[in-house]
Design a protein around this motif. Sequence first.
Motif, PDB file in Angstrom:
ATOM      1  N   HIS A 130      39.401  68.273  31.889  1.00  0.00           N
ATOM      2  CA  HIS A 130      38.216  68.538  32.698  1.00  0.00           C
ATOM      3  C   HIS A 130      37.006  68.099  31.881  1.00  0.00           C
ATOM      4  CE1 HIS A 130      40.605  71.337  35.301  1.00  0.00           C
ATOM      5  NE2 HIS A 130      41.271  71.482  34.163  1.00  0.00           N
ATOM      6  N   VAL A 131      36.051  67.442  32.540  1.00  0.00           N
ATOM      7  CA  VAL A 131      34.858  66.987  31.837  1.00  0.00           C
ATOM      8  C   VAL A 131      33.625  67.515  32.559  1.00  0.00           C
ATOM      9  CG1 VAL A 131      33.548  65.009  30.987  1.00  0.00           C
ATOM     10  CG2 VAL A 131      36.048  64.898  31.072  1.00  0.00           C
ATOM     11  N   PHE A 132      32.703  68.080  31.799  1.00  0.00           N
ATOM     12  CA  PHE A 132      31.477  68.651  32.345  1.00  0.00           C
ATOM     13  C   PHE A 132      30.281  67.979  31.663  1.00  0.00           C
ATOM     14  CE2 PHE A 132      34.902  71.700  32.333  1.00  0.00           C
ATOM     15  CZ  PHE A 132      34.913  72.185  33.644  1.00  0.00           C
ATOM     16  N   ASP A 133      29.233  67.710  32.460  1.00  0.00           N
ATOM     17  CA  ASP A 133      28.064  67.048  31.888  1.00  0.00           C
ATOM     18  C   ASP A 133      27.219  68.032  31.089  1.00  0.00           C
ATOM     19  OD1 ASP A 133      26.517  68.507  33.709  1.00  0.00           O
ATOM     20  OD2 ASP A 133      26.321  66.854  35.125  1.00  0.00           O
ATOM     21  N   LYS A 134      26.079  67.568  30.569  1.00  0.00           N
ATOM     22  CA  LYS A 134      25.278  68.401  29.681  1.00  0.00           C
ATOM     23  C   LYS A 134      24.676  69.611  30.388  1.00  0.00           C
ATOM     24  CE  LYS A 134      21.124  65.521  30.196  1.00  0.00           C
ATOM     25  NZ  LYS A 134      20.119  64.707  29.469  1.00  0.00           N
ATOM     26  N   GLU A 135      24.586  69.564  31.748  1.00  0.00           N
ATOM     27  CA  GLU A 135      24.125  70.740  32.505  1.00  0.00           C
ATOM     28  C   GLU A 135      25.258  71.708  32.806  1.00  0.00           C
ATOM     29  OE1 GLU A 135      22.998  67.581  33.505  1.00  0.00           O
ATOM     30  OE2 GLU A 135      21.103  67.954  32.451  1.00  0.00           O
ATOM     31  N   GLY A 136      26.500  71.339  32.460  1.00  0.00           N
ATOM     32  CA  GLY A 136      27.644  72.205  32.717  1.00  0.00           C
ATOM     33  C   GLY A 136      28.300  71.986  34.050  1.00  0.00           C
ATOM     34  N   THR A 137      27.923  70.917  34.769  1.00  0.00           N
ATOM     35  CA  THR A 137      28.499  70.612  36.074  1.00  0.00           C
ATOM     36  C   THR A 137      29.712  69.707  35.913  1.00  0.00           C
ATOM     37  OG1 THR A 137      26.318  70.758  37.100  1.00  0.00           O
ATOM     38  CG2 THR A 137      28.032  69.640  38.363  1.00  0.00           C
ATOM     39  N   ARG A 138      30.721  69.941  36.717  1.00  0.00           N
ATOM     40  CA  ARG A 138      31.953  69.184  36.628  1.00  0.00           C
ATOM     41  C   ARG A 138      31.696  67.710  36.948  1.00  0.00           C
ATOM     42  NH1 ARG A 138      37.295  70.233  36.920  1.00  0.00           N
ATOM     43  NH2 ARG A 138      38.607  68.500  37.582  1.00  0.00           N
ATOM     44  N   VAL A 139      32.250  66.840  36.109  1.00  0.00           N
ATOM     45  CA  VAL A 139      32.232  65.399  36.362  1.00  0.00           C
ATOM     46  C   VAL A 139      33.609  64.944  36.826  1.00  0.00           C
ATOM     47  CG1 VAL A 139      31.769  63.126  35.391  1.00  0.00           C
ATOM     48  CG2 VAL A 139      30.454  65.100  34.614  1.00  0.00           C
ATOM     49  N   VAL A 140      34.658  65.464  36.165  1.00  0.00           N
ATOM     50  CA  VAL A 140      36.020  65.166  36.568  1.00  0.00           C
ATOM     51  C   VAL A 140      36.916  66.322  36.126  1.00  0.00           C
ATOM     52  CG1 VAL A 140      36.594  63.975  34.423  1.00  0.00           C
ATOM     53  CG2 VAL A 140      37.870  63.438  36.490  1.00  0.00           C
ATOM     54  N   GLN A 182      28.634  80.560  42.415  1.00  0.00           N
ATOM     55  CA  GLN A 182      28.918  79.375  41.610  1.00  0.00           C
ATOM     56  C   GLN A 182      29.894  78.422  42.297  1.00  0.00           C
ATOM     57  OE1 GLN A 182      27.421  78.916  38.509  1.00  0.00           O
ATOM     58  NE2 GLN A 182      26.248  80.763  38.964  1.00  0.00           N
ATOM     59  N   GLN A 183      30.868  79.005  43.018  1.00  0.00           N
ATOM     60  CA  GLN A 183      31.861  78.175  43.713  1.00  0.00           C
ATOM     61  C   GLN A 183      32.602  79.037  44.717  1.00  0.00           C
ATOM     62  OE1 GLN A 183      34.583  76.102  41.133  1.00  0.00           O
ATOM     63  NE2 GLN A 183      35.548  74.929  42.776  1.00  0.00           N
ATOM     64  N   VAL A 184      32.950  78.434  45.852  1.00  0.00           N
ATOM     65  CA  VAL A 184      33.768  79.087  46.872  1.00  0.00           C
ATOM     66  C   VAL A 184      34.945  78.177  47.166  1.00  0.00           C
ATOM     67  CG1 VAL A 184      33.869  80.036  49.208  1.00  0.00           C
ATOM     68  CG2 VAL A 184      31.724  80.157  47.905  1.00  0.00           C
ATOM     69  N   GLY A 185      36.160  78.732  47.135  1.00  0.00           N
ATOM     70  CA  GLY A 185      37.324  77.914  47.436  1.00  0.00           C
ATOM     71  C   GLY A 185      38.598  78.723  47.286  1.00  0.00           C
ATOM     72  N   LEU A 218      31.086  74.991  34.133  1.00  0.00           N
ATOM     73  CA  LEU A 218      31.643  75.621  32.933  1.00  0.00           C
ATOM     74  C   LEU A 218      31.911  77.104  33.130  1.00  0.00           C
ATOM     75  CD1 LEU A 218      29.532  73.943  30.103  1.00  0.00           C
ATOM     76  CD2 LEU A 218      32.015  73.758  30.431  1.00  0.00           C
ATOM     77  N   PHE A 219      31.030  77.799  33.900  1.00  0.00           N
ATOM     78  CA  PHE A 219      31.255  79.221  34.101  1.00  0.00           C
ATOM     79  C   PHE A 219      32.582  79.463  34.808  1.00  0.00           C
ATOM     80  CE2 PHE A 219      31.287  82.693  37.149  1.00  0.00           C
ATOM     81  CZ  PHE A 219      31.255  83.767  36.272  1.00  0.00           C
ATOM     82  N   VAL A 220      32.803  78.787  35.931  1.00  0.00           N
ATOM     83  CA  VAL A 220      34.040  78.993  36.695  1.00  0.00           C
ATOM     84  C   VAL A 220      35.248  78.596  35.854  1.00  0.00           C
ATOM     85  CG1 VAL A 220      35.319  78.384  38.785  1.00  0.00           C
ATOM     86  CG2 VAL A 220      32.834  78.638  38.883  1.00  0.00           C
ATOM     87  N   ALA A 221      35.131  77.484  35.136  1.00  0.00           N
ATOM     88  CA  ALA A 221      36.242  77.023  34.299  1.00  0.00           C
ATOM     89  C   ALA A 221      36.618  78.060  33.251  1.00  0.00           C
ATOM     90  CB  ALA A 221      35.863  75.704  33.623  1.00  0.00           C
ATOM     91  N   GLY A 222      35.616  78.716  32.673  1.00  0.00           N
ATOM     92  CA  GLY A 222      35.886  79.696  31.634  1.00  0.00           C
ATOM     93  C   GLY A 222      36.308  81.041  32.170  1.00  0.00           C
ATOM     94  N   PHE A 223      35.889  81.371  33.393  1.00  0.00           N
ATOM     95  CA  PHE A 223      36.181  82.695  33.927  1.00  0.00           C
ATOM     96  C   PHE A 223      37.543  82.757  34.601  1.00  0.00           C
ATOM     97  CE2 PHE A 223      35.873  86.354  36.728  1.00  0.00           C
ATOM     98  CZ  PHE A 223      35.265  87.284  35.904  1.00  0.00           C
ATOM     99  N   ILE A 224      37.921  81.690  35.305  1.00  0.00           N
ATOM    100  CA  ILE A 224      39.187  81.672  36.027  1.00  0.00           C
ATOM    101  C   ILE A 224      40.277  81.127  35.111  1.00  0.00           C
ATOM    102  CG2 ILE A 224      40.440  80.703  37.995  1.00  0.00           C
ATOM    103  CD1 ILE A 224      38.347  82.736  38.822  1.00  0.00           C
ATOM    104  N   GLY A 225      41.344  81.887  34.975  1.00  0.00           N
ATOM    105  CA  GLY A 225      42.451  81.487  34.108  1.00  0.00           C
ATOM    106  C   GLY A 225      42.594  82.433  32.934  1.00  0.00           C
ATOM    107  N   SER A 226      43.838  82.739  32.577  1.00  0.00           N
ATOM    108  CA  SER A 226      44.094  83.645  31.462  1.00  0.00           C
ATOM    109  C   SER A 226      45.333  83.163  30.709  1.00  0.00           C
ATOM    110  CB  SER A 226      44.318  85.071  31.971  1.00  0.00           C
ATOM    111  OG  SER A 226      44.549  85.966  30.906  1.00  0.00           O
ATOM    112  N   PRO A 227      45.186  82.789  29.430  1.00  0.00           N
ATOM    113  CA  PRO A 227      43.960  82.743  28.620  1.00  0.00           C
ATOM    114  C   PRO A 227      42.952  81.753  29.192  1.00  0.00           C
ATOM    115  CG  PRO A 227      45.945  82.447  27.265  1.00  0.00           C
ATOM    116  CD  PRO A 227      46.360  82.308  28.679  1.00  0.00           C
ATOM    117  N   GLY A 228      41.693  81.903  28.783  1.00  0.00           N
ATOM    118  CA  GLY A 228      40.643  81.053  29.309  1.00  0.00           C
ATOM    119  C   GLY A 228      40.727  79.620  28.812  1.00  0.00           C
TER     120      GLY A 228
END
Length: 352
Positions: free
Chosen positions: A342-352, A213-216, A228-238
């Motif tokens: 953070h803003v994600f489009d309807k496909e779940g891809t980051r916009v900003v 999904q992402q490398v960095g 959206l997946f990376v945004a929800g998975f990385i960070g605690s609390p989510g």
Amino acid sequence: MASIQIEKLEKSYGHVSVLHGIDLDIRDGEFIVLVGPSGCGKSTLLRMIAGLEEVSKGEIRISGNRVNELHPKDRDIAMVFQSYALYPHMSVAGNMSYSLRLRKTAKEKIATAVTSAASKLGLEPLLERRPKALSGGQRQRVAMGRAIVRQPKAFLFDEPLSNLDARLREQMRAEIKKMHADLQATSVYVTHDQIEAMTLADRIVAMNGGVVQQVGSPLELYDRPANLFVAGFIGSPGMNFIEAVYGGGSVKLHDGTVVPLVAPLSLADASKVTLGIRPEHVVLSSGGAGMSADVELVEPTGFGIILHLALHDLPFKVFTLDRTALSAGPKVSVTFPAEYLHVFDKEGTRVV
């Protein structure tokens, strides 16, 4: 040590596809962490690098050499597993030196290698003990020492800390970090624990559904998650997510609340988006300013406090260091600083 290149790698079991075209370039001396939920394919990918799983399609190269057809013993790598897999009848020194003795390495070289590894891992007083006389953390250090003495091209870790309690895991994370700094070894580490991933990795490979999904770097994934997946998975609390509609340089929530953005987006007006904000970036407002939310649970963690709220009838979390939140009433007001949105489009891809 070694670089590892993975190109268009696929893995299938019959008609079931597990990995879908993985591309990954691991630099010499880099510490890479594969992270994701159970079943995402991270352990399968690690086992394919090790040679414990056959490649369905694609290519794996270690130090520039294709290894698809090589047996595990010929790849010059060392694995540290979740289970320690120590020989109970051997001492610590015996377990650590076993692979070298199988290769008929000179006794002087074995002694030097074992002493050096034991020194790095704090095992010197334990060399004559048997595994049953060791704690879980000590056994895991022996397993790491057994890998170190081989001086392999790369180290592969498959959830090595899962069986340890929280305090020991914290201690062993530090041990692994120190070991990597000392050896500068190419390392690939699998975990489902995003805290381990954030604290250990030079770069994180976030996986889901057999796809990267992402490398960095850890902070790249934390500050600018790709989807959206990376945004929800990385960070605690989510991260908190709220459905909204974009228009005119701001987003409008379902109750009509307008949340301004730092800058306009490359989206058409009336586009559906998902607004994201991390719990630690939400501001508890005074004097009733902001959006009203119901307090459902107050969860003190010692360092800070997690407020479990209902915002627009949806679960919403706030993390704060302000202990006055312990006595929060039935309702609080929250605001969203634009620079942390953070803003994600309807496909779940980051916009900003």
